[in-house]
Enzyme design. Structure first.
Site, short mmCIF file in Angstrom:
data_model
loop_
_atom_site.label_atom_id
_atom_site.label_comp_id
_atom_site.label_asym_id
_atom_site.label_seq_id
_atom_site.Cartn_x
_atom_site.Cartn_y
_atom_site.Cartn_z
N ASP A 157 0.99 -1.23 0.09
CA ASP A 157 0.00 0.12 0.13
C ASP A 157 0.86 1.20 -0.03
O ASP A 157 1.94 1.15 0.55
CB ASP A 157 -0.90 -0.12 1.29
CG ASP A 157 -2.02 0.97 1.04
OD1 ASP A 157 -2.40 1.25 -0.04
OD2 ASP A 157 -2.72 1.46 1.92
N HIS A 176 2.24 3.37 -9.15
CA HIS A 176 1.99 1.97 -9.22
C HIS A 176 3.18 1.57 -10.17
O HIS A 176 3.80 0.29 -10.09
CB HIS A 176 0.50 1.58 -9.98
CG HIS A 176 -0.50 2.33 -9.17
ND1 HIS A 176 -0.71 1.63 -7.95
CD2 HIS A 176 -1.64 2.86 -9.37
CE1 HIS A 176 -1.72 2.30 -7.57
NE2 HIS A 176 -2.42 2.84 -8.31
N LEU A 227 10.98 -20.34 -5.00
CA LEU A 227 9.67 -19.42 -4.66
C LEU A 227 8.43 -19.49 -5.36
O LEU A 227 8.62 -19.59 -6.71
CB LEU A 227 10.17 -18.06 -4.50
CG LEU A 227 9.16 -16.89 -4.17
CD1 LEU A 227 9.09 -16.91 -2.74
CD2 LEU A 227 9.80 -15.51 -4.68
C1 IPE Z 1 -5.55 -2.82 -0.25
O1 IPE Z 1 -5.20 -1.49 -0.39
C2 IPE Z 1 -5.31 -3.51 -1.26
C3 IPE Z 1 -4.16 -3.77 -2.16
C4 IPE Z 1 -2.99 -3.16 -1.42
C5 IPE Z 1 -4.15 -4.26 -3.53
P1 IPE Z 1 -6.06 -0.21 -0.40
O2 IPE Z 1 -5.43 0.83 -0.68
O3 IPE Z 1 -7.25 -0.74 -1.67
O4 IPE Z 1 -6.86 -0.56 0.98
P2 IPE Z 1 -7.93 0.50 1.59
O5 IPE Z 1 -9.20 0.46 0.92
O6 IPE Z 1 -7.56 1.77 1.84
O7 IPE Z 1 -8.19 -0.04 3.15
C1 IPE Z 2 -1.64 0.17 -3.43
O1 IPE Z 2 -1.56 1.48 -3.36
C2 IPE Z 2 -2.01 -0.54 -4.58
C3 IPE Z 2 -3.20 -0.76 -5.10
C4 IPE Z 2 -4.24 -0.77 -4.09
C5 IPE Z 2 -3.42 -1.08 -6.32
P1 IPE Z 2 -2.65 2.26 -3.49
O2 IPE Z 2 -3.20 2.81 -4.89
O3 IPE Z 2 -3.70 2.17 -2.49
O4 IPE Z 2 -1.90 3.89 -2.77
P2 IPE Z 2 -2.57 4.95 -1.61
O5 IPE Z 2 -2.85 3.98 -0.55
O6 IPE Z 2 -3.57 5.43 -2.28
O7 IPE Z 2 -1.45 5.58 -1.21
MG MG Z 3 -3.99 2.37 -0.33
#
Ligand code: IPE
Ligand code: IPE
Ligand code: MG
Length: 249
Positions: free
Chosen positions: A20, A37, A131
């Protein structure tokens, strides 16, 4: 540096990561979320390499959740494009590093090109014995558990499973993670302290690590530091510390 401190004989079997913070990392620098990303992929590469290096058996990466389908179309599109571009590109290095690719989640919701490339890479690496890199894609735990319940009911109706024979092991076997060990460690980067519908059943006794580091900035050193700390935690599984110590000696 941390690599030296890790007890290589007692490496965990399975590490699961909620990757995240990509979007916030990009926005902090004035870029769009997709830039985050894109950079997150470098971290995936590094952490996969680090996992190979220490002989980890399973690395599960929460890549896209069921709930992420509710993001703006443009972002979903960008993420799907990155998947298409990178899965194929990485197949060679998976072969070289003896990495087997797996995917868990509602894969039928993925665009056809993503699913086809994914299935091809999974097939091409299926004989690898090092892995197992598991991508949780279009995944959520509640989706998975709901499906498992449906499948269990179906087996009972067909007569291949008896209600009185259902155990915790049966339920594990009906989940998408059926042949994998439960995660020893669950890591979440990005600063939020929540599980976001990830491996709810499987993480019943996992050790959790939350770091403020955004995923694109997460490093091999921090990863090893977490493993080092894990090796110095006492996992009691409901027992007392004295009981654990007496079985160790
Ligand atoms: C969780 O991240 C899902 C992934 C890392 C793929 P999100 O950014 O979607 O989580 P929430 O919704 O903020 O909890
Ligand atoms: C996690 O990073 C990746 C996915 C959920 C695809 P985020 O896109 O949720 O990044 P933040 O949490 O908004 O910074
Ligand atoms: Mg996120």
């Amino acid at each position: 540096m941390y690599n030296r401190e890790i007890n290589i004989k007692e490496v965990p079997k399975h590490i699961a990561i909620v990757m995240d913070g990509n979007g916030r990392w990009a926005k902090r620098q004035g870029f769009d979320r997709i830039f985050g990303h894109t950079n997150g992929i470098n971290t995936v590469r590094q952490i996969t390499e680090a996992s190979v290096e220490i002989g980890l058996k399973y690395l599960t990466l929460y890549t896209f959740s069921t709930e992420n389908w509710n993001r703006p179309q443009e972002e979903i599109h960008g993420i799907m494009n990155l998947l298409v571009e990178n899965i194929e590109k990485e197949t060679d290095s998976f072969r070289k590093n003896n990495v087997r690719l797996l995917a868990i989640g509602d894969l039928w919701r993925l665009p056809d090109d993503v699913r086809i490339k994914l299935q091809r890479c999974i097939a091409d690496t299926s004989k690898n014995t090092g892995l197992s890199l598991v991508l949780a894609l279009s995944y959520s735990s509640r989706w998975e558990i709901t499906n498992a319940v449906k499948d269990i009911v179906e087996s009972i109706n067909k007569g291949t499973l008896r209600q009185e024979d259902i155990t915790e092991k049966t339920i594990s076997e009906y989940l998408t993670t059926q042949n994998m060990p439960d995660p020893d460690i669950v890591i979440r980067t990005g600063g939020d302290i929540r599980i976001s519908n990830f491996l709810l059943w499987q993480s019943a006794y996992s050790e959790f690590f939350f770091t403020k580091t955004y995923w694109p900035e997460f490093t091999k050193d921090e990863f090893f530091e977490i493993i080092y700390e894990f090796q110095n935690r006492e996992r009691r599984f409901g027992k007392t510390s004295e009981q654990i110590k007496s079985t160790k000696n």
